[in-house]
Every structure is written in structure tokens, then in C-alpha cells.
Design an enzyme around this catalytic site. Structure first.
Site, PDB file in Angstrom:
ATOM      1  N   ASP A   1      62.768  44.457   0.685  1.00 23.13           N
ATOM      2  CA  ASP A   1      63.168  44.070   1.538  1.00 23.13           C
ATOM      3  C   ASP A   1      64.015  45.203   2.529  1.00 23.13           C
ATOM      4  O   ASP A   1      64.286  46.311   2.322  1.00 23.13           O
ATOM      5  CB  ASP A   1      64.399  43.357   1.434  1.00 23.13           C
ATOM      6  CG  ASP A   1      64.376  42.077   2.914  1.00 23.13           C
ATOM      7  OD1 ASP A   1      63.650  42.597   3.858  1.00 23.13           O
ATOM      8  OD2 ASP A   1      64.615  40.866   2.428  1.00 23.13           O
TER       9      ASP A   1
HETATM   10  C1  BGC Z   1      64.493  40.369   5.711  1.00 24.13           C
HETATM   11  C2  BGC Z   1      63.087  40.153   5.191  1.00 24.13           C
HETATM   12  C3  BGC Z   1      61.468  40.460   6.681  1.00 24.13           C
HETATM   13  C4  BGC Z   1      62.158  41.877   6.763  1.00 24.13           C
HETATM   14  C5  BGC Z   1      61.291  42.347   7.700  1.00 24.13           C
HETATM   15  C6  BGC Z   1      64.404  41.459   6.088  1.00 24.13           C
HETATM   16  O1  BGC Z   1      65.487  41.486   6.584  1.00 24.13           O
HETATM   17  O2  BGC Z   1      65.324  39.673   4.701  1.00 24.13           O
HETATM   18  O3  BGC Z   1      62.515  38.552   5.252  1.00 24.13           O
HETATM   19  O4  BGC Z   1      60.595  40.110   6.254  1.00 24.13           O
HETATM   20  O5  BGC Z   1      63.450  42.142   7.319  1.00 24.13           O
HETATM   21  O6  BGC Z   1      61.756  42.188   8.962  1.00 24.13           O
END
Ligand code: BGC
Length: 713
Positions: A252
Site C-alpha cells: 500500500d
Molecule cells: C489506500 C489504498 C489505495 C492506495 C492508492 C492508499 O492510501 O489505502 O486503498 O489503493 O492509497 O491510492
């Protein structure tokens, strides 16, 4: 040449720097340095780069980098691209895998037309705590429902061949346990014993893997002391080992370097080593891999095989997407195409849950004047929900617009009542009350704006924000009948709302076509058919509250309410209840009303003695005993009555939507295999233990026809 052979050939030609470059995902469009980096083969993927910019970067990668390896473009296409569908929790309320699959298909189509190859969805985190803002993004509290719907979303995004330019790669996230954040506070620590992890939190991910999910995302949380992004047990042992997942794992956003704040890595170098060793193949946003993997390799601290394995997985997805043959893949789908909007309207209709109705709904076609009240009645942006990156407020049809169109503007009077739903003012309430007095019926749109749920948007209270309850109380005091439509990203504590309103319809954040869908339901063009995918508590003090709980040694007796809300009393007896509030939910999991009534009868089990390895059939008759055509969601639950470990009081094992005309009956049938009754025992072996089981077929997790059977060896 096959995919693996092509990968072998590429790997043989790649330098360590080029390999590490593949493992880097960069957020957003950069500057000249980014272009130089792409030419050097220093980036494998981008997120949030679209359209012309994406095509320009792709050209640099394909035409100007040494090996011409195409880039992979990812984006959060969570509940629609331009056509926004209900938030995933709302879609889950449909209990309709076909609908959810179709929503994902359309989202993929529109996104792929804009140059997206890869979405970071579905989110299949089990959430038992509605304070957690990200409950909005998932399928709720039940592992079986989340597994069915997560798999359907994967199929919808990916289709049967990732080379299809109408499809995109899916990413099951956030692996794993993220939804168990302590106190519902986003990013918080999670403690999940291995048995619970395997029985409740892992199954939706396994279902996504079985459905062919191309990728998974490692989560932010610390799981039992080990960050999910550095967790060799969940990533290497379970995902890549036991499940034989051959796709790629992306971290993530910054979760690799966040292991430093977790206190599990001293610096970025250690964090990079830990993540790769654990099984993360690509780093999102932060650049610890880019900064340190090469030197870790050179020092012999990181075996080359691990890097090669990660790069193999990344190249595999690029090859499966056909990017080497068609790096600029696109389709010509038109955003907001009429069939996309129609599907969004249908999805929004099916996601709404009717919680209370004293007969006010559906409104008669002869209804006179209607007062539409509440800031959420006419806010195209807020109805889109928390992950509507590419959705636009101006595309939305609001409930006010839809009701005015359906009823005629002369019959509809709008009074917002509050500046916005968080407002604490009372200035606009008198005008709303005046509008209510002049009307025959009041439709109040209350709840949460989209910014009150989603990532980093947890709440400690679950009631209506601002002075909305005051507004509702004032409307109810006029004596006019009031139907409340609740828009929210989570289950709220709606007891005071249900007390004041004649009818309550939970519409979540219903998306672009939320207005027409809600109007269809209010006016009886369609009957509500959504069911709660998460238990609705009476008060936040009951949280976490979920139906598939253990019994305790002193279960509350029967259904007798223990005490009067808000009045601390001495316990009558020593049972697992509260002194100051009913221990039961306001509305149970699976609950939802329609404009008709249904009865269940003639429960039949094909056998009372089920041999291990075999299946039985459970059948029951569902009859529409009311006066409207409506859809019932028949649900099958089981309980393992005696086992080597305590088992939940109920677990969902099947559901079926049945649409019936008044007076019509249908037989619903469920197959139940002994594998469906398995759990992880103290040795963490998945077993079905012989013995007695109870089952229910009924309308929700509270009621139903009861039967028993025995599993024998
Ligand atoms: C989130 C994810 C997301 C990623 C990309 C993160 O902050 O937890 O769910 O896919 O950002 O935007």
C-alpha cells in the site's frame, strides 16, 4: 513462446538496476527526472497517471528504454470510473453477485478507455466496527458474503482474458486484517488469532485468488505485531505458498517505509529488505526498493532469486494484460453511456435497505404536495461516496431532481434545513418546518456527507452529525408523515431516527444515479430489496457488534430486553448483557423490508445424517403474502453445536434473491457440503468435525425456519 519463457529471456537480459526498476511504482506524473527514469528502465508502474500523459510515458518506456518493457498504469477504480455505482458496502447490500460483477465490468470498461490497466479493488476487508471509515469500501462483516461478492468483482473487472481491452487487472486489498483496526481508528493495530484470521479474514482473499485476481495489496496495519507489508506468514506462507498465488503483490501507499514508524525497521534499507523478504513485489510510492535493493544484493544480504521472483510476477501480469503486444491498449467505450447509467440506477435500487415502514411507503401516485428536506437531497457530489475519483458532481442526478421530474415541480418544495449535514446551526430549520407544514408528506434526506467515511475518516460517534436530529425532531413535531432517506458510508445508530420517522430507507452513498433509484423506490416503481451487510448497533457502546459471534458461557436469555436504554440497573441475573442498553442490535445482519411480506414454510433437508465429504440439500418455500411484487433474499445459516473449539452462533452459508408476485411461491434450494462446515482447529488444520448442526433458512440472521442434522464419519 509461452509467458514463462518470455520472462526467462527478459530476466536473462536485465541488469539488477532494471530489475529493481520494475519493482517501483510512482505516484502521479512527475517531471523531467521521471522521464529520464523511465528511459533508464527505473519504473515499472505508475498510479494516477491517465490519458495522454500515460501514453507519453508508455512511449518512453517502450521506445526509448533499453529493453522496451511497458509500464503498468494503476488507479483506484473502486465503485465506478465516470459512472459511479453505490459504495461497495451498498453494493454488498444487494446480496447480488451478478449485479456487482456488472458494476465492476462497466467500471473496467470506462477506466480502460482512459488508459487504466489495473484497479486497486476489490477491497475485501472484513469490518466488524462501523466506526472504521473504510467499512464503506468493503462488503461488510461476513466472510461468506464478502467472498462471493469479492470474487464477482474480480470477474467483473478482469473477465476471462486480461488481454481484452475492455478489462483491467484487479487487486484484492488490503491483505490482511486491516478492517480489524482497534477502536475503529484507521491504520490502527490489529490482533487476530490465527484461527480467526483463517476462518474470517482470509477467506474473501482466497476467494479472490481463486477467481483469478491478478494482484493483491499488502495492508498498512500491524498484524499481531508484524506489519502486513513485512509479514512473511501471510504473504509468503499463506498467499504464495498455500494458495499458490502467482500474481504480484503491491505494497500500500508508503507502507514499506511505514514499517519504520511501526518500530519494525530501523530505516528505509531495513524496511525494503523486510518487505521483499516477506513477499512484496512492488513498492507503491515510497522509494526504499529503488534506493536500497541493489546494494543489498551486492552485499549479499538479499538473494537474487527473491528479486527475480518479484520481477517475474510483475512481468507475468504485464504479459497477461497483453501490454508487450499492445502497450497503448484502450477501448472506445463512452463514459456515462446510457446502459452504464441504467446499470448504476439498478445497482442503487438494489443497494437500498428499507429499515422501517409503517405503511407510508411507497407514496401513492396521488400523493399531494411533498416537502423535500435536508442538505443531502440535492448534493450531486456527496451522493457519489468516498472513492469516486473520476466521478463528477455534475453528472449526478440528485433525489430532488429525480423527484421533481417524477412528480412535477409544482408538487415538490425543497428546504435544505441545514447548510450541510455537519452544520450545527438552526437558522434554516424554521423554513424547513414551514415547508413541512404546507406539505402532505415530508421526505428528509439525512446522514453523512461522503467525507465522513473512507480512508482516515473514522468516527467515534455514529449518530447523525450536526443538528440533523434536531431538524428531524422539528419536522416530526409538525405531525406530517416523514420518510427519512439516510445516506451514509457506514451503519449509523439510527434508533432516534426510527423513533421519529414513519419510514427509514438506508441508501448509503448511491452514486451517479442515486436520485432516480431512490425516487423509484419511494414512489413504488420498484420495491426495496437490499439487506444489511453489517449489523446496525443501537449505540456505539455496543461496538464491535456482529452476528457471527461466539455464544459465551452466559448467553443472554431469549429475546427479552434486559433493561431500559440509558438506565443503569443491577443485573437481574449474571448474563452477557449491558446494564444500560439492550444488548441486541437495532437491526440484524441480513435484515431489510420490502413493500410486501413473505413467509417461509416446508423446510426440508435431503438427509438428517450427512457423511463427511458429501452434501445435503436444504429446501424451503418462500411465499409472497403481501400485495406488491417484491424480492426476498432467502438466507441459509448454520451452527456447529458442539466442536473442539467454540463456534459462532450462526454463520451464513448461502443466499438467494427471489422475486415474487403477490401470492406467488417459490422453492429455494441450497447445497451444503461438509467442507462448508469446516473451521481451523487448535492445530490450524481445516476440519469438519462430526456431530450435530443446526440450520436456519430465513430472512435475516435473527429468524428463520430451524432444522438439525448430524455429520457422521
Ligand atoms: C489506500 C489504498 C489505495 C492506495 C492508492 C492508499 O492510501 O489505502 O486503498 O489503493 O492509497 O491510492
Amino acid at each position: 513462446m509461452g509467458i514463462e519463457e518470455r520472462i526467462d529471456q527478459l530476466l536473462a537480459r536485465m541488469t539488477p538496476a532494471e530489475k529493481v526498476g520494475q519493482m517501483r511504482q510512482i505516484a502521479g506524473s512527475g517531471d523531467d527526472d521521471t522521464e529520464a527514469l523511465i528511459r533508464q528502465g527505473g519504473a515499472g508502474s505508475f498510479l494516477n497517471v491517465l490519458g495522454e500523459q500515460a501514453a507519453a510515458y508508455q512511449r518512453l518506456a517502450v521506445e526509448e528504454s533499453r529493453l522496451g518493457i511497458p509500464l503498468l498504469f494503476g488507479r483506484d477504480v473502486i465503485h465506478g470510473f465516470r459512472t459511479i455505482f453505490p459504495i461497495p458496502l451498498g453494493q454488498a447490500a444487494s446480496f447480488d453477485p451478478g449485479l456487482v460483477r456488472e458494476a465492476a465490468r462497466i467500471a473496467a470498461r470506462e477506466a480502460a478507455a482512459a488508459g487504466v490497466h489495473w484497479t486497486f479493488a476489490p477491497m475485501v476487508d472484513i469490518a466488524r466496527d462501523p466506526r472504521w471509515g473504510r467499512i464503506a469500501e468493503g462488503c461488510g462483516e461476513d466472510p461468506y458474503l464478502a467472498a462471493c461478492l469479492g470474487a464477482a468483482m474480480v470477474q467483473g473487472f478482469q473477465g476471462s482474458d486480461l488481454r481484452d481491452p475492455e478489462r483491467i487487472a484487479a487487486c484484492a486489498k488490503h491483505y490482511v486484517g486491516y478492517g480489524a483496526a482497534e477502536g475503529g481508528r484507521d491504520y490502527n493495530t490489529t490482533y487476530i488469532p490465527e484461527g480467526l484470521l483463517r476462518d474470517v479474514y482470509l477467506p474473501p482473499f482466497e476467494a479472490c485468488v481463486r477467481a483469478g485476481a491478478a494482484t493483491l495489496m499488502s495492508a498498512f496495519n500491524n498484524l499481531n505485531g508484524v506489519p502486513a507489508t513485512g509479514n512473511a506468514f501471510t504473504l509468503r506462507k499463506v498467499l504464495k505458498g498455500e494458495w499458490a498465488f502467482d500474481g504480484l503483490v503491491v505494497s500500500d501507499w508508503n507502507s514499506v517505509i511505514e514499517m519504520i514508524a511501526h518500530g519494525c525497521a530501523a530505516d528505509e534499507r531495513e524496511a525494503a529488505l523486510c518487505a521483499v523478504a516477506a513477499g512484496v513485489d512492488m513498492e507503491m510510492t515510497s522509494a526504499a526498493f529503488a534506493g536500497h535493493l541493489e546494494s543489498l544484493l551486492a552485499e549479499g544480504r538479499l538473494p537474487l532469486e527473491l528479486i527475480d521472483e518479484a520481477v517475474r510476477r510483475i512481468l507475468r501480469i504485464k504479459l497477461r494484460l497483453g501490454l508487450f503486444d499492445d502497450p497503448y491498449r484502450r477501448n472506445t467505450a463512452v463514459p456515462l453511456a446510457p446502459e452504464h447509467l441504467e446499470a448504476a440506477r439498478q445497482a442503487a435500487r438494489e443497494s437500498c435497505v428499507l429499515l422501517k415502514n409503517d405503511g407510508l411507503l411507497p407514496l401513492a401516485s396521488t400523493v399531494g404536495r411533498v416537502a423535500v428536506v435536508g442538505p443531502l437531497a440535492n448534493d450531486g457530489g456527496e451522493q457519489l461516496g468516498c472513492w469516486a475519483f473520476d466521478g463528477r458532481a455534475e453528472d449526478s442526478v440528485t433525489p430532488l431532481a429525480a423527484l421533481s421530474a417524477a412528480l412535477g415541480e409544482e408538487r415538490v418544495r425543497y428546504a435544505p434545513g441545514l447548510d450541510d449535514c455537519r452544520s450545527c446551526g438552526e437558522r434554516l430549520i424554521p423554513a424547513a418546518v414551514a415547508a413541512a407544514r404546507e406539505a402532505d408528506v415530508v421526505l428528509a434526506f439525512l446522514g453523512e456527507d461522503a467525507g465522513l467515511s473512507g480512508e482516515a475518516h473514522s468516527r467515534a460517534f455514529l449518530d447523525l452529525p450536526g443538528t440533523q436530529q434536531q431538524l428531524l425532531d422539528a419536522l416530526a413535531a409538525t405531525g406530517r408523515p416523514v420518510a427519512v432517506v439516510v445516506m451514509a458510508g457506514r451503519p449509523l445508530t439510527l434508533e432516534p431516527v426510527a423513533e421519529k420517522a414513519n419510514a427509514v430507507l438506508l441508501a448509503w452513498h448511491p452514486g451517479t444515479m442515486g436520485g432516480p433509484a431512490i425516487a423509484d423506490l419511494l414512489l413504488g416503481v420498484a420495491s426495496p430489496s437490499g439487506r444489511l451487510p453489517a449489523t446496525m448497533p443501537r449505540t456505539v457502546g455496543q461496538v464491535p457488534l456482529y452476528y457471527n459471534r461466539m455464544n459465551t458461557g452466559r448467553p443472554p436469555r431469549g429475546d427479552a430486553p434486559c433493561v431500559t436504554t440509558g438506565t443503569p440497573l443491577d443485573p437481574v441475573r449474571h448474563y452477557a448483557t449491558y446494564l444500560d442498553v439492550d444488548h441486541r442490535p437495532l437491526f440484524p445482519f441480513g435484515y431489510g423490508l420490502t413493500y410486501s411480506t413473505f413467509t417461509y414454510s416446508d423446510l426440508e433437508l435431503s438427509t438428517r445424517e450427512l457423511k463427511l465429504g458429501e452434501a445435503l440439500t436444504v429446501a424451503a418455500t418462500v411465499t409472497n403474502t403481501g400485495r406488491a411484487r417484491a424480492t426476498e433474499v432467502a438466507q441459509l445459516y448454520v451452527r456447529d453445536l458442539v466442536a473442539s473449539l467454540a463456534r459462532p452462533v450462526r454463520e451464513l452459508k448461502g443466499f438467494q434473491r427471489v422475486e415474487l408476485a403477490p401470492g406467488e411461491a417459490a422453492r429455494v434450494r441450497f447445497a451444503l457440503h461438509t467442507d462448508d462446515l469446516s473451521f481451523h482447529n487448535a492445530e490450524m488444520r481445516r476440519v469438519t468435525e462430526p456431530g450435530r448442526f443446526q440450520l436456519w433458512v430465513g430472512p435475516d440472521a435473527r429468524g428463520g425456519l430451524q432444522g438439525q442434522f448430524e455429520v457422521v464419519e
